[in-house]
Every structure is written in structure tokens, then in C-alpha cells.
Design a protein around this motif. Structure first.
Motif, PDB file in Angstrom:
ATOM      1  N   VAL A 222       5.497  -1.912  -7.262  1.00  0.00           N
ATOM      2  CA  VAL A 222       4.418  -1.798  -6.435  1.00  0.00           C
ATOM      3  C   VAL A 222       3.760  -0.389  -6.374  1.00  0.00           C
ATOM      4  O   VAL A 222       4.203   0.429  -6.055  1.00  0.00           O
ATOM      5  CB  VAL A 222       4.402  -2.100  -5.014  1.00  0.00           C
ATOM      6  CG1 VAL A 222       3.316  -2.100  -4.072  1.00  0.00           C
ATOM      7  CG2 VAL A 222       5.221  -3.637  -4.803  1.00  0.00           C
TER       8      VAL A 222
ATOM      9  N   HIS B 214       1.603   1.793  -4.817  1.00  0.00           N
ATOM     10  CA  HIS B 214       0.988   1.877  -3.543  1.00  0.00           C
ATOM     11  C   HIS B 214       0.203   3.222  -3.746  1.00  0.00           C
ATOM     12  O   HIS B 214      -0.544   3.427  -2.374  1.00  0.00           O
ATOM     13  CB  HIS B 214       1.839   1.782  -2.479  1.00  0.00           C
ATOM     14  CG  HIS B 214       3.124   2.563  -2.697  1.00  0.00           C
ATOM     15  ND1 HIS B 214       3.280   3.786  -2.475  1.00  0.00           N
ATOM     16  CD2 HIS B 214       4.470   2.148  -2.895  1.00  0.00           C
ATOM     17  CE1 HIS B 214       4.699   4.032  -2.701  1.00  0.00           C
ATOM     18  NE2 HIS B 214       5.384   3.050  -3.090  1.00  0.00           N
TER      19      HIS B 214
ATOM     20  N   HIS C 160       4.822   3.816   1.639  1.00  0.00           N
ATOM     21  CA  HIS C 160       3.881   3.475   2.490  1.00  0.00           C
ATOM     22  C   HIS C 160       4.715   2.836   3.766  1.00  0.00           C
ATOM     23  O   HIS C 160       5.412   2.003   3.513  1.00  0.00           O
ATOM     24  CB  HIS C 160       2.918   2.623   2.151  1.00  0.00           C
ATOM     25  CG  HIS C 160       1.726   2.426   3.065  1.00  0.00           C
ATOM     26  ND1 HIS C 160       1.911   1.490   4.072  1.00  0.00           N
ATOM     27  CD2 HIS C 160       0.556   2.784   3.010  1.00  0.00           C
ATOM     28  CE1 HIS C 160       0.720   1.642   4.931  1.00  0.00           C
ATOM     29  NE2 HIS C 160      -0.072   2.464   4.066  1.00  0.00           N
TER      30      HIS C 160
ATOM     31  N   LEU D  35       4.603  -0.834   4.494  1.00  0.00           N
ATOM     32  CA  LEU D  35       5.101  -1.585   3.281  1.00  0.00           C
ATOM     33  C   LEU D  35       6.652  -1.587   3.589  1.00  0.00           C
ATOM     34  O   LEU D  35       7.434  -2.509   3.170  1.00  0.00           O
ATOM     35  CB  LEU D  35       4.627  -0.973   2.160  1.00  0.00           C
ATOM     36  CG  LEU D  35       4.964  -1.933   0.894  1.00  0.00           C
ATOM     37  CD1 LEU D  35       4.401  -3.375   0.942  1.00  0.00           C
ATOM     38  CD2 LEU D  35       4.258  -1.154  -0.392  1.00  0.00           C
ATOM     39  N   LYS D  36       7.123  -0.371   3.802  1.00  0.00           N
ATOM     40  CA  LYS D  36       8.822  -0.100   3.682  1.00  0.00           C
ATOM     41  C   LYS D  36       9.412  -0.986   4.843  1.00  0.00           C
ATOM     42  O   LYS D  36      10.309  -1.429   4.787  1.00  0.00           O
ATOM     43  CB  LYS D  36       8.852   1.293   4.294  1.00  0.00           C
ATOM     44  CG  LYS D  36      10.419   1.732   4.496  1.00  0.00           C
ATOM     45  CD  LYS D  36      10.447   3.137   4.838  1.00  0.00           C
ATOM     46  CE  LYS D  36      12.024   3.545   5.301  1.00  0.00           C
ATOM     47  NZ  LYS D  36      12.052   4.971   5.493  1.00  0.00           N
TER      48      LYS D  36
ATOM     49  N   ALA E 176       8.980  -4.847   3.948  1.00  0.00           N
ATOM     50  CA  ALA E 176       9.607  -5.227   2.566  1.00  0.00           C
ATOM     51  C   ALA E 176      10.677  -6.388   2.720  1.00  0.00           C
ATOM     52  O   ALA E 176      10.534  -7.358   1.791  1.00  0.00           O
ATOM     53  CB  ALA E 176      10.129  -4.182   2.109  1.00  0.00           C
TER      54      ALA E 176
ATOM     55  N   SER F 135       2.387  -7.389  -0.882  1.00  0.00           N
ATOM     56  CA  SER F 135       2.513  -5.966  -0.631  1.00  0.00           C
ATOM     57  C   SER F 135       1.122  -5.375  -0.661  1.00  0.00           C
ATOM     58  O   SER F 135       1.056  -4.584   0.340  1.00  0.00           O
ATOM     59  CB  SER F 135       3.306  -5.291  -1.624  1.00  0.00           C
ATOM     60  OG  SER F 135       4.723  -5.968  -1.800  1.00  0.00           O
TER      61      SER F 135
ATOM     62  N   ILE G  61      -0.786  -6.209   2.434  1.00  0.00           N
ATOM     63  CA  ILE G  61      -0.246  -5.663   3.825  1.00  0.00           C
ATOM     64  C   ILE G  61      -0.447  -4.236   3.934  1.00  0.00           C
ATOM     65  O   ILE G  61      -0.822  -3.806   4.922  1.00  0.00           O
ATOM     66  CB  ILE G  61       1.281  -6.191   3.883  1.00  0.00           C
ATOM     67  CG1 ILE G  61       1.332  -7.457   4.035  1.00  0.00           C
ATOM     68  CG2 ILE G  61       1.932  -4.996   5.075  1.00  0.00           C
ATOM     69  CD1 ILE G  61       3.005  -7.966   3.783  1.00  0.00           C
ATOM     70  N   LYS G  62      -0.269  -3.676   2.963  1.00  0.00           N
ATOM     71  CA  LYS G  62      -0.679  -2.099   2.779  1.00  0.00           C
ATOM     72  C   LYS G  62      -2.226  -1.819   2.982  1.00  0.00           C
ATOM     73  O   LYS G  62      -2.517  -0.997   3.840  1.00  0.00           O
ATOM     74  CB  LYS G  62      -0.341  -1.483   1.438  1.00  0.00           C
ATOM     75  CG  LYS G  62      -0.868   0.212   1.290  1.00  0.00           C
ATOM     76  CD  LYS G  62      -0.818   0.584  -0.255  1.00  0.00           C
ATOM     77  CE  LYS G  62      -1.027   1.964  -0.101  1.00  0.00           C
ATOM     78  NZ  LYS G  62      -2.715   2.126   0.062  1.00  0.00           N
TER      79      LYS G  62
ATOM     80  N   GLY H 255       4.303  -2.904  10.164  1.00  0.00           N
ATOM     81  CA  GLY H 255       4.993  -3.462   9.011  1.00  0.00           C
ATOM     82  C   GLY H 255       6.409  -4.222   9.823  1.00  0.00           C
ATOM     83  O   GLY H 255       6.764  -5.289   9.165  1.00  0.00           O
TER      84      GLY H 255
END
Length: 243
Positions: free
Chosen positions: A65, A67, A73, A76-77, A80, A119, A122-123, A154
Motif C-alpha cells: 500500500v 500511503h 498511517h 491504516l495501522k 489493517a 486501505s 480508509i486512509k 482506525g
């Protein structure tokens, strides 16, 4: 997979091959395609199941990804795990030669494509939500407040994705369950071939503030209702009310 189902799959694939064979007459091709379709419908055989069996390990890929930041990010973390559960992929954080962290997903081509898509959605949604939340506000520690907001976003997205995955699991047929087992085996074999050993890590203690709850609340506004497999060239998922 039982020997009987294996035989069925081979029969369907043989008929599909005949339908696509230029040596077949038009009538033969149409008859073979219709028979394959009837068997697939009767025995609940999906195109995905056929592709997995035909591809073997060759249908598995690993993709990063991108990012756009050196470190992961935060939204994202923390989302995941939900992404990998819903898309039936395996995710891990890799570091390249310049010490840039990248989230990597491994799985079937279509599953990895969906994981990457989710991903990035969401970011983007998390960044837009933070921007809207921060507008006109002052913070004693803006960096910590942003981090708290994104972590909350997240974490809540992860919970929602796992809930969606559970709904899919409960609706799955026996053959669908066997398909997931087959996917897992292919992914594990590919990771072993690439000598990737995914280990759980214990992160450092993170200090958050009340903006965590604001982030979690904002995550509830992200529309995740569109089913997997739908045309991703259409309008992307977005925050309700966003332009």
C-alpha cells in the motif's frame, strides 16, 4: 476438497475449455457453456473456486500500500487487521532500504486488489474526517490529538470490518468454507516460498486523548455497506455528507 467435488470441478473446467476452443462449432460451444453454467448453479460452484483451483499458487500475489508517508498511517495501522479478515488476505508491515514502512497484503489477485482499495479509501476518509474535526479548534498538543483521532478512527473501522466478515461467514455454504481453507493454504505456501515469516509484535505504549472517541465516532459515518466484488470503478466509498 472431496474427490467427488474435484471430479465435478474438472468436468466444469473441461466444458468451459470446450466452449472457448476455436475448434468447437458454435452449437458445441453454446451447449458446453450452458452445461457448465447449469452444473455451477446446481452445485454452488463459484468462478472464484474455479480460479483458485486452476491457479494453484500462481494466483497469489503480494502488494504494498503506497500511503505516501514514511511511517505507517495511524488509521491504516489500526484498521489493517479488519482489512485482512474481510478480504481473506494476510497483511504485515515491511520496511524498505530507506526505512519506509509499507503495509503489504498477500492473497489472491482479486482479494489483494480489494485490500489495497479499502486501505486507500480508509486512509483518505480518516484524513478528511480529521480535517473536518480540527477546523476551527485549538489543541494543547495538535500532534497527539491528531494521532488519537486517527487511532480511534482506525480501531473502529477494524471492528466494523470484522463484523462484516462475520456476517459473510455465517452466510457461507460448506463449499464456501472449504474455499477459504484452500485460500489460506495457498497464501501460507506463497509466504513460505518467499521466506516471509509474519510475527506478532508488541507496540510501544501510546498516549491518547479524548480525540480518540471523536475519531471512532467519525468512523461510523464511513459507508462500508457496498458488497465486495462490486464494480470498483464506480463512485468510491466515502464519509456520509462529504463532497
Amino acid at each position: 476438497m472431496t474427490p467427488e467435488r474435484q471430479t465435478l470441478i474438472e468436468r466444469i473446467r473441461a466444458m468451459q475449455a470446450k466452449a472457448e476452443n476455436e475448434a468447437s462449432t458454435e452449437a458445441e460451444a453454446m451447449q458446453a457453456a450452458a452445461m457448465a453454467a447449469r452444473l455451477m448453479s446446481k452445485h454452488e460452484v463459484t468462478d472464484e473456486e474455479l480460479s483458485i483451483i486452476e491457479a494453484g499458487g500462481h494466483g497469489v500475489q503480494m502488494q504494498r500500500v503506497n500511503h505516501g508517508t514514511k511511517r505507517m498511517h495511524f488509521a491504516l495501522k489500526y484498521a489493517a487487521h479488519g482489512i485482512e479478515v474481510l478480504t481473506e488476505t494476510r497483511g504485515y508491515v515491511g520496511t524498505n532500504w530507506s526505512d519506509e514502512q509499507r503495509l503489504v497484503f498477500t492473497g489472491l489477485d482479486s482479494d489483494v486488489e480489494m485490500a489495497i482499495y479499502l486501505s486507500l479509501v480508509i486512509k483518505g476518509a480518516a484524513d478528511r474526517a480529521w480535517k473536518a474535526h480540527a477546523a476551527g479548534r485549538t489543541f494543547s498538543n495538535r500532534t497527539r490529538s491528531r494521532k488519537s483521532f486517527l487511532i480511534g478512527f482506525g480501531w473502529r473501522i477494524k471492528e466494523r470490518l470484522i463484523e462484516l466478515a462475520q456476517e459473510r461467514k455465517e452466510a457461507r455454504t460448506t463449499s464456501g468454507t472449504a474455499l477459504v481453507v484452500r485460500k489460506d493454504a495457498l497464501i501460507e505456501a506463497h509466504l513460505a516460498e518467499q521466506e516471509v515469516n509474519i510475527k506478532s509484535s508488541i507496540g510501544r505504549k501510546t498516549t491518547i486523548d479524548g480525540n480518540y472517541d471523536h475519531g471512532a465516532s467519525a468512523a461510523n459515518d464511513l459507508n462500508l455497506s457496498r458488497p465486495l466484488g462490486e464494480d470498483r470503478t464506480a463512485e468510491p466509498m466515502r464519509l456520509e455528507g462529504s463532497p
